[in-house]
Design a protein around this motif. Structure first.
Motif, PDB file in Angstrom:
ATOM      1  N   SER A  22     -39.056 -37.411 -22.329  1.00  0.00           N
ATOM      2  CA  SER A  22     -38.321 -36.861 -23.215  1.00  0.00           C
ATOM      3  C   SER A  22     -37.131 -35.987 -21.567  1.00  0.00           C
ATOM      4  CB  SER A  22     -38.320 -35.500 -23.815  1.00  0.00           C
ATOM      5  OG  SER A  22     -38.764 -34.776 -22.532  1.00  0.00           O
ATOM      6  N   ARG A  23     -37.298 -36.620 -20.312  1.00  0.00           N
ATOM      7  CA  ARG A  23     -36.591 -36.518 -19.815  1.00  0.00           C
ATOM      8  C   ARG A  23     -36.157 -37.678 -19.092  1.00  0.00           C
ATOM      9  NH1 ARG A  23     -39.408 -31.797 -21.261  1.00  0.00           N
ATOM     10  NH2 ARG A  23     -39.255 -30.133 -19.761  1.00  0.00           N
ATOM     11  N   THR A  24     -36.899 -38.604 -18.738  1.00  0.00           N
ATOM     12  CA  THR A  24     -36.433 -39.811 -17.892  1.00  0.00           C
ATOM     13  C   THR A  24     -36.080 -41.471 -19.183  1.00  0.00           C
ATOM     14  OG1 THR A  24     -38.722 -40.332 -17.864  1.00  0.00           O
ATOM     15  CG2 THR A  24     -37.557 -38.829 -16.273  1.00  0.00           C
ATOM     16  N   GLN A  25     -36.436 -41.083 -19.766  1.00  0.00           N
ATOM     17  CA  GLN A  25     -36.464 -42.064 -21.894  1.00  0.00           C
ATOM     18  C   GLN A  25     -37.297 -43.350 -20.754  1.00  0.00           C
ATOM     19  OE1 GLN A  25     -34.637 -40.959 -24.144  1.00  0.00           O
ATOM     20  NE2 GLN A  25     -35.056 -39.649 -23.012  1.00  0.00           N
ATOM     21  N   GLU A  55     -34.844 -38.021 -10.846  1.00  0.00           N
ATOM     22  CA  GLU A  55     -33.131 -37.210  -9.584  1.00  0.00           C
ATOM     23  C   GLU A  55     -33.492 -35.557 -10.836  1.00  0.00           C
ATOM     24  OE1 GLU A  55     -31.539 -39.862  -6.868  1.00  0.00           O
ATOM     25  OE2 GLU A  55     -29.876 -39.244  -8.667  1.00  0.00           O
ATOM     26  N   GLN A  56     -33.005 -35.933 -11.445  1.00  0.00           N
ATOM     27  CA  GLN A  56     -32.840 -34.794 -12.571  1.00  0.00           C
ATOM     28  C   GLN A  56     -33.847 -34.116 -13.450  1.00  0.00           C
ATOM     29  OE1 GLN A  56     -29.579 -34.039 -12.314  1.00  0.00           O
ATOM     30  NE2 GLN A  56     -28.689 -35.729 -11.093  1.00  0.00           N
ATOM     31  N   PHE A  57     -34.547 -34.154 -12.965  1.00  0.00           N
ATOM     32  CA  PHE A  57     -36.450 -33.832 -13.482  1.00  0.00           C
ATOM     33  C   PHE A  57     -35.708 -32.201 -13.841  1.00  0.00           C
ATOM     34  CE2 PHE A  57     -40.034 -33.673 -15.321  1.00  0.00           C
ATOM     35  CZ  PHE A  57     -40.061 -34.542 -15.744  1.00  0.00           C
ATOM     36  N   THR A  58     -35.962 -31.866 -15.200  1.00  0.00           N
ATOM     37  CA  THR A  58     -36.205 -30.166 -14.796  1.00  0.00           C
ATOM     38  C   THR A  58     -37.583 -30.201 -15.408  1.00  0.00           C
ATOM     39  OG1 THR A  58     -35.416 -30.450 -17.556  1.00  0.00           O
ATOM     40  CG2 THR A  58     -34.367 -29.917 -15.049  1.00  0.00           C
ATOM     41  N   ASP A  59     -37.957 -28.760 -14.696  1.00  0.00           N
ATOM     42  CA  ASP A  59     -39.503 -28.434 -14.973  1.00  0.00           C
ATOM     43  C   ASP A  59     -39.384 -27.974 -16.801  1.00  0.00           C
ATOM     44  OD1 ASP A  59     -41.895 -27.944 -14.798  1.00  0.00           O
ATOM     45  OD2 ASP A  59     -41.436 -26.384 -12.853  1.00  0.00           O
ATOM     46  N   VAL A  60     -41.139 -27.429 -17.026  1.00  0.00           N
ATOM     47  CA  VAL A  60     -41.571 -27.349 -18.640  1.00  0.00           C
ATOM     48  C   VAL A  60     -40.717 -26.040 -18.917  1.00  0.00           C
ATOM     49  CG1 VAL A  60     -43.360 -28.779 -18.773  1.00  0.00           C
ATOM     50  CG2 VAL A  60     -43.108 -26.302 -17.143  1.00  0.00           C
ATOM     51  N   ASN A  61     -40.023 -26.621 -20.117  1.00  0.00           N
ATOM     52  CA  ASN A  61     -39.577 -25.258 -20.823  1.00  0.00           C
ATOM     53  C   ASN A  61     -40.727 -24.061 -21.847  1.00  0.00           C
ATOM     54  OD1 ASN A  61     -40.010 -26.184 -23.391  1.00  0.00           O
ATOM     55  ND2 ASN A  61     -38.500 -27.613 -23.310  1.00  0.00           N
ATOM     56  N   THR A  62     -40.017 -22.805 -22.237  1.00  0.00           N
ATOM     57  CA  THR A  62     -40.631 -22.482 -23.019  1.00  0.00           C
ATOM     58  C   THR A  62     -42.051 -22.774 -23.672  1.00  0.00           C
ATOM     59  OG1 THR A  62     -38.515 -20.288 -22.530  1.00  0.00           O
ATOM     60  CG2 THR A  62     -41.005 -19.798 -23.415  1.00  0.00           C
ATOM     61  N   ASN A  63     -41.043 -23.457 -24.882  1.00  0.00           N
ATOM     62  CA  ASN A  63     -42.235 -24.781 -25.809  1.00  0.00           C
ATOM     63  C   ASN A  63     -43.431 -24.833 -25.239  1.00  0.00           C
ATOM     64  OD1 ASN A  63     -40.939 -23.408 -28.002  1.00  0.00           O
ATOM     65  ND2 ASN A  63     -39.400 -24.956 -28.048  1.00  0.00           N
ATOM     66  N   GLU A  64     -43.426 -25.602 -24.370  1.00  0.00           N
ATOM     67  CA  GLU A  64     -43.495 -27.058 -23.880  1.00  0.00           C
ATOM     68  C   GLU A  64     -44.802 -25.740 -22.902  1.00  0.00           C
ATOM     69  OE1 GLU A  64     -40.485 -30.674 -22.611  1.00  0.00           O
ATOM     70  OE2 GLU A  64     -40.576 -28.992 -21.591  1.00  0.00           O
ATOM     71  N   ILE A  65     -44.820 -25.232 -22.286  1.00  0.00           N
ATOM     72  CA  ILE A  65     -45.406 -24.297 -21.893  1.00  0.00           C
ATOM     73  C   ILE A  65     -46.647 -23.497 -22.551  1.00  0.00           C
ATOM     74  CG2 ILE A  65     -45.898 -22.370 -20.744  1.00  0.00           C
ATOM     75  CD1 ILE A  65     -44.142 -23.166 -18.016  1.00  0.00           C
ATOM     76  N   LEU A  66     -45.931 -23.387 -24.069  1.00  0.00           N
ATOM     77  CA  LEU A  66     -46.567 -22.590 -25.284  1.00  0.00           C
ATOM     78  C   LEU A  66     -47.815 -23.706 -25.477  1.00  0.00           C
ATOM     79  CD1 LEU A  66     -44.243 -19.997 -27.033  1.00  0.00           C
ATOM     80  CD2 LEU A  66     -46.234 -19.398 -25.919  1.00  0.00           C
ATOM     81  N   VAL A  67     -47.578 -25.001 -25.491  1.00  0.00           N
ATOM     82  CA  VAL A  67     -48.397 -25.956 -26.038  1.00  0.00           C
ATOM     83  C   VAL A  67     -49.756 -26.123 -24.853  1.00  0.00           C
ATOM     84  CG1 VAL A  67     -48.606 -28.138 -26.864  1.00  0.00           C
ATOM     85  CG2 VAL A  67     -46.959 -27.010 -27.083  1.00  0.00           C
TER      86      VAL A  67
END
Lengths: 638, 481
Positions: B346-349, B435-447
């Motif tokens: 989802s972040r890098t395609q 390069e532009q990767f962002t760390d996990v968000n709240t929803n992802e953490i909840l899973v």
């Protein structure tokens, strides 16, 4: 709650705190928590040790899992052997944690490092404290994980990552052997608890075929973890990890797990002389091969790594002779002086702005006096010069080897001569002569801070006096370690009393043996002195090395051999299976055959050639429904 | 009634979803799946670990033919119920950051799928079992075919035809078995247990049933639909397929194949174990060189299933108990791993390991979860995968030591391919793609948090689950003797 539970729990808590809070906890606190956790465990171990009555105690924690009659409990065994191992792990572990505060100070992964190091101590403690083979296996695999994480600690470098994976996979090859050994033990004894297996084994005959396979499979596990031929090539590569890791995991503790396992299983091995025989020869070959490679290495850590492989060979040699205590004694003394040497090397690398090639060092003794003095003591200790620690432990092993086979003894002495040579070569090239590095490096040279030099000094003292824990009677000692460990051989002695008769050599022979090995070491040291001090030789640049020396410098091309025989063929097989067998074979003739069959039917009804998937689906569902209804209808009305 | 409610809740919720639009769809789907999980948890706590069928319900379906709508829960079912009701809310939650077109149909199909899966695990009547077994295929087919990747049409069609093809053999076998029952006939599975079938009958019935389940799991050489389908399906569908649906196959082996044709199992068991073990080694070796992360996980799943199948056919308590706990563990780990792949995608395609690298520098949290799931997958002790693999290997080793040793290579090969995947994606230098990767968000953490907790919880306290299934499994093994 039993205090023993706290021993592994404290480092685990340290791991959790630093692991969950890393990047938020300040560095000073991280170091304090990490070191304090291990130091706390050490204090508890000390109190258990001093209050130890001599009888083994099993501390059950909980039932881990049960299937039918097979029950595995999670529990600890506190006895002579586990206590000594715990002392080494938490004692040297504390020193190395303390050292790391200084060594890793500038590293951005400081918190992560301490978390992993604590986790390692936790698993290592489980390994030696487990009251059965499966808890030992938890620790066994757990330390492998930590080793993987710490070798690849600087994860931006793909080569380090490769070294980490190599270590994990090679260890797993050994672990499969261990696992099969475990299955065989359950099949034979119905339990994995030491307290049930060992008394039952004591009833068996020497040479029992089942025991041969059990001990052999366990030894395969030991080969992986303790870097014996053919599973040793991961250990030199493991030097990619930060130097405190090399000292703690890849010298003092984890790599000796294989020796611990065999000493723990001494009753099984005593009844399997063929396995001991195999161990003896594998160990000798490993000791010699690794020592010879060590002669020509120029990376300060690589020399120490090959030295470790070689010294582990000596420990296994002792075990192979059935002299478990001698092997274990060498584990102890080696833990002192090899941890010291690695930490000393770390201090040098730290001072040299990360330079590890000894061809670019030289003359460091003036700038790093503490590091030099302690390193010198460690070098003397490993070279087997009396009365330093290595002398006593190595000589004990050699005496047993001589009794077993003078030929093996001769080869082993030759190996220890190589040891003295490569160690003094290392010492001379690093600390003597002129500085050969860059001006910038020279400008930066400094002695390390107290957090780093204090552990060096403590370990240096231990390297000097460590041998006195087990001075043989011939030298006026009382063999304290021998006596202390005696109860753990209870069942082995019961099964085969002859195996524990001790060394039968007369005193003059024993003195002769000592004399020869000490003289050999001294000759090696003089040779190293002549070459590297008098003649001021410096090892040639890589491209000028040739002939036999080249073969040895390139480690006999064993890595290349493994690559050609195992790695490359499996990769080729992987591609072949995927593109030829899977995509070209099974899929085309099998699955698509079914598809063609169905499409062929569809061809009959040209109507179905619409290409609309929805329609195909509809047809399939209808088809099923028709078949279902048809069969039911004939049942109902038929 | 509670068992029936387990089937009806997702079904009714699916109907409701079709009437909804917008952001509410996801939330309603999640709530429904959580209610379902709550109910299953209640059943789990109220369940008595013995050999009986509990929370049972039955009424005539086709009375004159002796076909019943009979459902109930025993020790084996309860474990799979837990798995299917636990994973679905996580799968739904995992989609919260993704907007699928036509969401009401999408989530309705997921819930319909769940209803069918639950139906399979509680059915006590063979035709009812078959009905749910086939019904589960329809929603997953539509999800894959409508929301999948570029080659979705060809791939899902192959998948559909192939699995249906296998199921027809099962239908044939079930009808035949039904006709063998005395009197006015009965299609209760337990009635099939009582049949006295000759060795010859059992022999062909064995293959008819085995092929249906073998394709579903899949077992070598019936697996080639699987990697393509897993790759082309949208990730929630892949999770449903790998996490839950393949367990219909392993469950079918235990519920139908072993007890109905025990002699057939004795006759052909060795062949099947050898095929399964070939699958372990073959799948693992293929996984070593895969560049697509999703395909890599697909082949690793195939290899793991081979070990479960071998354990089941070892006919040992260890093997069967191991396979059951491994079904649970594998479901958790494989869903987690596919989710990680989806997060990266989802972040890098990209899922191509040649384009990835250095992700941990931006996302330490993601890499920690990734490594935890990998540890479960490579069966490190104290994780969920270890208990399963240990018992499975012990069972296979008891059956035949040499086959056990070959199966054991999974612990080596598994480390090779999973660690390579971690290395090439998480470690090393960053690439233009990451390069532009962002760390996990709240929803992802909840899973990820529940998955990570389960990895350790099952690894530390496996007895909670082993005790649940043991009476039923022991009873089954006794009946085979």
């Amino acid at each position: 709650m039993n205090l023993a539970i706290l021993i592994p729990l404290l480092p685990f808590l340290g791991f959790l705190i630093n692991g969950l809070g890393f990047r938020r906890i300040p560095k000073a606190a991280v170091g304090l928590i990490g070191t304090g956790a291990v130091l706390g465990s050490f204090a508890i171990v000390l109190s258990l040790f001093s209050g130890f009555t001599g009888t083994a105690q099993v501390v059950p924690v909980y039932d881990w899992f049960t299937v039918g009659d097979f029950n595995v409990s999670f529990g600890f065994q506190i006895d002579q052997l586990s206590l000594l191992m715990m002392l080494i792990i938490t004692g040297i572990g504390s020193l190395i944690h303390l050292y790391s505060i200084g060594y890793m100070h500038h590293d951005e992964g400081f918190g992560k490092f301490f978390a992993f190091l604590n986790l390692f101590v936790f698993f290592m403690l489980l390994l030696v404290m487990g009251s059965n083979y499966l808890v030992m296996f938890i620790g066994w695999e757990g330390v492998g994980l930590c080793s993987y994480l710490l070798i690849g600690f600087w994860n931006k470098n793909p080569e380090y990552g490769y070294a980490a994976r190599k270590a994990f996979v090679m260890n797993r090859i050994g672990d499969l052997g261990f696992l099969i050994g475990i299955f065989l033990i359950v099949a034979r004894f119905g339990s994995l608890e030491f307290a049930s297996v060992f008394p039952a084994a004591a009833q068996l005959q020497t040479g029992d075929a089942g025991l041969f396979w059990i001990t052999f499979c366990l030894f395969i596990g030991a080969m992986g973890k303790s870097a014996q031929i053919p599973l040793y090539t991961w250990l030199p590569d493991a030097m990619a990890g930060p130097t405190p890791v090399s000292a703690l995991i890849h010298a003092a503790t984890m790599v000796t797990a294989g020796i611990y396992m065999i000493v723990r299983s001494n009753v099984l091995y005593t009844l399997a002389p063929e396995t001991l025989h195999i161990i003896g020869w594998v160990a000798l070959a490993t000791a010699l091969l690794a020592a010879s490679i060590g002669l020509f290495q120029n990376d300060i850590k690589k020399v120490l790594a090959y030295s470790t492989v070689s010294q582990l060979g000596y420990m296994f040699m002792g075990l192979g002779m059935g002299a478990y205590t001698s092997g274990f004694f060498h584990v102890m003394t080696h833990a002192f002086f090899k941890a010291l040497l690695f930490l000393g090397a770390g201090s040098v690398i730290h001072a040299m702005s990360d330079e590890q090639d000894i061809r670019y060092m030289g003359g460091l003794r003036k700038k790093l006096p503490i590091t030099f003095t302690t390193f010198l003591l460690g070098t003397i200790a490993i070279s087997g010069i009396p009365p330093f620690a290595g002398f006593f432990s190595k000589d004990e092993i050699l005496a047993h080897v001589y009794e077993h086979s003078p030929l093996m003894w001769g080869l082993a002495v030759f190996g220890s001569m190589m040891t003295a040579f490569y160690m003094f070569r290392l010492l001379f090239l690093t600390f003597f002569g002129e500085f050969r590095g860059t001006h910038e490096q020279e400008h930066h040279l400094h002695e390390s801070p107290l957090t780093m030099t204090l552990p060096l000094m403590v370990l240096a003292v231990l390297s000097v006096i460590g041998g006195f824990f087990n001075v043989p009677e011939i030298l006026g000692g009382t063999a304290k370690l021998e006596q202390f460990l005696d109860p753990i051989y209870q069942y082995a002695r019961q099964a085969n009393p002859e195996a524990f008769a001790g060394v039968h050599l007369d005193h003059s022979t024993e003195f002769m043996l000592m004399g020869v090995s000490v003289a050999g070491a001294v000759i090696s040291i003089i040779a190293a002195w002549v070459i590297y001090i008098s003649r001021k030789s410096v090892p040639a640049p890589d491209e000028q090395v040739s002939g036999l020396q080249q073969v040895i410098y390139r480690k006999y091309y064993i890595d290349e051999l493994y690559d050609a025989v195992f790695v490359k063929p499996i990769q080729a097989l992987s591609r072949f299976f995927y593109s030829v067998v899977d995509k070209g074979g099974i899929d085309r003739f099998g699955v698509e055959g079914v598809g063609r069959f169905v499409k062929g039917l569809a061809n009959e009804f040209r109507l179905l050639q619409t290409g609309a998937t929805g329609f195909y689906v509809l047809m399939m569902v209808t088809g099923i429904a028709v078949i279902l209804v048809y069969s039911l209808r004939s049942l109902i009305f038929g | 009634m509670l068992t029936l409610a387990l089937i009806l809740i997702p079904l009714v919720a699916a109907g409701v979803l079709l009437a909804l639009r917008g952001g509410a769809v996801k939330r309603v789907a999640l709530i429904a799946s959580l209610v379902e999980f709550g109910l299953a948890t209640y059943l789990f706590t109220a369940f008595r670990p013995d050999t009986s069928s509990q929370f049972a319900l039955s009424f005539d379906w086709i009375k004159s033919a002796g076909i019943q709508f009979a459902i109930g829960v025993d020790g084996i079912s309860i474990l799979l119920l837990l798995l299917s009701t636990l994973l679905v809310p996580l799968i739904i939650l995992s989609t919260f950051h993704h907007s699928y077109k036509n969401p009401s149909s999408f989530y309705a199909l997921i819930l319909a799928m769940q209803a069918a899966l639950v139906g399979v695990f509680v059915a006590k009547d063979a035709f009812l079992f078959y009905f749910f077994f086939e019904a589960a295929l329809i929603p997953i087919y539509f999800i894959a075919a409508l929301w999948g990747g570029e080659n979705r049409i060809a791939v899902t069609f192959k998948f559909f035809i192939y699995t249906i093809f296998g199921s027809l053999f099962m239908l044939l076998a079930l009808v035949y078995l039904y006709l063998q029952t005395p009197g006015t006939h009965s299609s209760l599975i337990s009635a099939f247990y009582e049949l006295n079938l000759s060795a010859a009958q059992q022999s062909w019935l064995f293959w008819a049933l085995f092929i249906a389940f073998a394709i579903k799991m899949p077992v070598f050489p019936f697996h080639t639909w699987q990697p393509d389908t897993y790759v082309e399906s949208p990730t929630p569908a892949t999770m449903l397929l790998a996490g839950i649906m393949l367990k219909m196959g392993t469950y079918g082996l235990i519920r139908l194949l072993l007890p109905v044709v025990p002699e057939g199992v004795h006759q052909w068991g060795t062949v099947v174990i050898i095929l399964s073990v070939i699958g372990i080694v073959y799948g693992s070796i293929i996984a070593i060189q895969q560049q697509d992360m999703k395909r890599l996980v697909a082949y690793s799943s195939f290899a793991h299933v081979g070990l479960m199948s071998a354990g089941i056919f070892s006919l040992t308590l260890d093997g069967l108990q191991g396979s059951l706990i491994q079904m649970l563990a594998h479901g958790i780990n494989v869903v987690g791993l596919f989710f990680i792949v989806e997060i990266i995608f989802s972040r890098t395609q990209s899922r191509d390991l040649r384009q990835l690298g250095g992700i941990t520098q931006h996302s330490p949290v993601l890499s920690v979860f990734f490594i935890i799931l990998v540890l479960g997958s490579v069966a490190l002790p104290l994780t969920n995968g270890f208990i399963g693999e240990f018992l499975l290997l012990k069972g296979v080793f008891t059956y035949n030591a040499w086959i056990g040793v070959v199966a054991g290579t999974t612990i080596i090969l598994g480390a090779v391919y999973t660690l390579r995947m971690v290395q090439k994606s998480m470690f090393g230098l960053q690439t233009a793609t990451t390069e532009q990767f962002t760390d996990v968000n709240t929803n992802e953490i909840l899973v990820l948090i529940p998955l990570a907790i389960l990895v350790f919880w099952i690894g530390l306290f496996p007895n909670v689950f082993l005790k649940l299934t043991e009476p039923a499994v022991a009873d089954l093994l006794r009946s085979l003797k």
